[in-house]
Design a protein around this motif. Structure first.
Motif: not given
Length: 114
Positions: A49, A3, A1, A27-30, A51, A22
């Motif tokens: 974040e 940031t 990961m 990612t950690d976001r929708s 990956e 994205r």
């Protein structure tokens, strides 16, 4: 990961940068995530974040309304892959780096490719 933190950017430009990353990396976001404005003219830092993976699909250059300051922080391979993806979509100027044993931080200025 790794940031990605964005500053000195409009809400639309921050959403554009995160949208490019994205579509390329998990990612950690929708998908519908849009950075929120803060009242009172305070400095805003948007972060997410990602990956990075070895296999990613480059995008075409994407226009920005202004410039964006981006800080990438994470493992060397992850930061390098994020940087390569940003290089495809935007004009990227490196403004500084800091390195450790297993992580690095890279400060960039993103603008529209000419």
């Amino acid at each position: 990961m790794a940031t990605v933190s964005l500053t000195e950017a409009s809400r639309q430009d921050a959403a554009t940068v995160f949208g490019v990353l994205r579509t390329t990396f998990p990612t950690d976001r929708s998908c519908g995530y849009l950075p929120q404005e803060q009242p009172g003219g305070r400095t805003i830092v948007w972060s997410a974040e990602f990956e990075p993976t070895q296999e990613w699909i480059p995008t075409d250059p994407i226009p920005l309304r202004g410039s964006v300051s981006a800080t990438l922080q994470g493992g060397y391979v992850a930061v390098d892959q994020l940087r390569k993806a940003l290089d495809v979509a935007f004009a990227v100027e490196e403004r500084g780096t800091a390195s450790g044993d297993q992580e690095q931080e890279v400060d960039l200025r993103l603008t529209t490719k000419r």
